[in-house]
Scaffold this motif. Sequence first.
Motif, mmCIF file in Angstrom:
data_model
loop_
_atom_site.group_PDB
_atom_site.id
_atom_site.type_symbol
_atom_site.label_atom_id
_atom_site.label_comp_id
_atom_site.label_asym_id
_atom_site.label_seq_id
_atom_site.Cartn_x
_atom_site.Cartn_y
_atom_site.Cartn_z
ATOM 1 N N TRP A 190 0.830 -1.214 0.000
ATOM 2 C CA TRP A 190 0.000 0.000 0.000
ATOM 3 C C TRP A 190 0.856 1.252 0.000
ATOM 4 O O TRP A 190 0.563 2.203 -0.724
ATOM 5 C CB TRP A 190 -0.930 0.000 1.208
ATOM 6 N N ASP A 191 1.907 1.256 0.806
ATOM 7 C CA ASP A 191 2.793 2.422 0.860
ATOM 8 C C ASP A 191 3.446 2.685 -0.495
ATOM 9 O O ASP A 191 3.561 3.826 -0.928
ATOM 10 C CB ASP A 191 3.876 2.239 1.932
ATOM 11 N N ARG A 192 3.847 1.628 -1.161
ATOM 12 C CA ARG A 192 4.469 1.769 -2.482
ATOM 13 C C ARG A 192 3.483 2.409 -3.473
ATOM 14 O O ARG A 192 3.853 3.279 -4.258
ATOM 15 C CB ARG A 192 4.935 0.392 -2.967
ATOM 16 N N LEU A 193 2.212 1.974 -3.435
ATOM 17 C CA LEU A 193 1.194 2.564 -4.312
ATOM 18 C C LEU A 193 1.019 4.056 -4.032
ATOM 19 O O LEU A 193 0.963 4.874 -4.950
ATOM 20 C CB LEU A 193 -0.159 1.860 -4.123
ATOM 21 N N VAL A 194 0.916 4.397 -2.759
ATOM 22 C CA VAL A 194 0.683 5.789 -2.362
ATOM 23 C C VAL A 194 1.889 6.660 -2.708
ATOM 24 O O VAL A 194 1.750 7.730 -3.322
ATOM 25 C CB VAL A 194 0.352 5.880 -0.855
ATOM 26 N N PHE A 195 3.080 6.210 -2.343
ATOM 27 C CA PHE A 195 4.274 7.034 -2.561
ATOM 28 C C PHE A 195 4.631 7.187 -4.030
ATOM 29 O O PHE A 195 5.187 8.192 -4.438
ATOM 30 C CB PHE A 195 5.467 6.480 -1.779
ATOM 31 N N SER A 196 4.279 6.182 -4.844
ATOM 32 C CA SER A 196 4.574 6.271 -6.280
ATOM 33 C C SER A 196 3.491 7.044 -7.030
ATOM 34 O O SER A 196 3.658 7.371 -8.196
ATOM 35 C CB SER A 196 4.713 4.876 -6.882
ATOM 36 N N GLY A 197 2.365 7.299 -6.357
ATOM 37 C CA GLY A 197 1.265 8.010 -7.003
ATOM 38 C C GLY A 197 0.451 7.141 -7.939
ATOM 39 O O GLY A 197 -0.349 7.644 -8.722
ATOM 40 N N THR A 198 0.619 5.825 -7.849
ATOM 41 C CA THR A 198 -0.096 4.921 -8.762
ATOM 42 C C THR A 198 -1.352 4.307 -8.159
ATOM 43 O O THR A 198 -2.059 3.561 -8.830
ATOM 44 C CB THR A 198 0.829 3.787 -9.247
ATOM 45 N N GLY A 199 -1.621 4.591 -6.897
ATOM 46 C CA GLY A 199 -2.802 4.008 -6.274
ATOM 47 C C GLY A 199 -3.041 4.554 -4.890
ATOM 48 O O GLY A 199 -2.348 5.476 -4.444
ATOM 49 N N GLN A 200 -4.034 3.966 -4.236
ATOM 50 C CA GLN A 200 -4.401 4.387 -2.887
ATOM 51 C C GLN A 200 -4.347 3.204 -1.941
ATOM 52 O O GLN A 200 -4.484 2.055 -2.358
ATOM 53 C CB GLN A 200 -5.814 4.956 -2.882
ATOM 54 N N ALA A 201 -4.194 3.503 -0.672
ATOM 55 C CA ALA A 201 -4.271 2.478 0.363
ATOM 56 C C ALA A 201 -5.744 2.242 0.688
ATOM 57 O O ALA A 201 -6.592 3.093 0.410
ATOM 58 C CB ALA A 201 -3.528 2.949 1.611
ATOM 59 N N PRO A 202 -6.067 1.099 1.284
ATOM 60 C CA PRO A 202 -7.449 0.892 1.726
ATOM 61 C C PRO A 202 -7.808 1.874 2.834
ATOM 62 O O PRO A 202 -6.931 2.535 3.392
ATOM 63 C CB PRO A 202 -7.457 -0.547 2.234
ATOM 64 N N ILE A 203 -9.066 1.945 3.144
ATOM 65 C CA ILE A 203 -9.546 2.845 4.191
ATOM 66 C C ILE A 203 -9.434 2.122 5.531
ATOM 67 O O ILE A 203 -10.016 1.053 5.711
ATOM 68 C CB ILE A 203 -10.991 3.270 3.917
ATOM 69 N N ARG A 204 -8.675 2.697 6.444
ATOM 70 C CA ARG A 204 -8.492 2.080 7.761
ATOM 71 C C ARG A 204 -9.603 2.530 8.696
ATOM 72 O O ARG A 204 -9.925 3.711 8.778
ATOM 73 C CB ARG A 204 -7.137 2.446 8.369
ATOM 74 N N VAL A 205 -10.174 1.556 9.398
ATOM 75 C CA VAL A 205 -11.191 1.833 10.410
ATOM 76 C C VAL A 205 -10.607 1.502 11.776
ATOM 77 O O VAL A 205 -9.613 0.782 11.884
ATOM 78 C CB VAL A 205 -12.493 1.048 10.145
ATOM 79 N N ASN A 206 -11.229 2.011 12.811
ATOM 80 C CA ASN A 206 -10.673 1.889 14.156
ATOM 81 C C ASN A 206 -11.261 0.778 15.004
ATOM 82 O O ASN A 206 -10.744 0.496 16.084
ATOM 83 C CB ASN A 206 -10.826 3.215 14.904
ATOM 84 N N SER A 207 -12.352 0.153 14.547
ATOM 85 C CA SER A 207 -12.982 -0.884 15.363
ATOM 86 C C SER A 207 -13.819 -1.806 14.478
ATOM 87 O O SER A 207 -14.137 -1.474 13.336
ATOM 88 C CB SER A 207 -13.896 -0.252 16.413
ATOM 89 N N ILE A 208 -14.188 -2.938 15.046
ATOM 90 C CA ILE A 208 -15.069 -3.880 14.358
ATOM 91 C C ILE A 208 -16.408 -3.210 14.062
ATOM 92 O O ILE A 208 -16.973 -3.398 12.977
ATOM 93 C CB ILE A 208 -15.290 -5.140 15.235
#
Length: 140
Positions: A90-108
């Motif tokens: 995910w970090d590689r996608l974000v830093f390269s500008g080729t994609g996005q990371a998934p949406i992180r949630v804080n709880s079930i």
Amino acid sequence: MYFGFALFICFLGVKADVRANDHYEIVTNLNVSETALTVNSLRSIFSMSLKTWPDGTKIRVFVLSDEDKLHKTVSKEKLNVFPYQLRSTWDRLVFSGTGQAPIRVNSIEEMRDKVVNTPGAIGYLWRANIDENVNVLQIK
């Protein structure tokens, strides 16, 4: 020797009970028509390389934090990767500008709410948190 073997078998039974109580499922929003995915498709979705469902709806991926027990379990058991490997992808996608990371949630609870209320959503839940407001995917 037989006592040790019997004790070993008892420990296996205890571990099986713990895992059965901790059962989880991959879930989607009710508008997702898919009922089953291959492991490879699931990996493609969670690595953010598969971006749309077959009907063209955008896939919205929700995940818990890297340290969360359920996230670790899903990563290792369903995706066959460690959480840090997913994060690296995910970090590689974000830093390269080729994609996005998934949406992180804080709880079930937040995971369930996001999957229920977001068209095209996919995530994972403990079985105890699953109801008729989400689809459970079969993973082949």
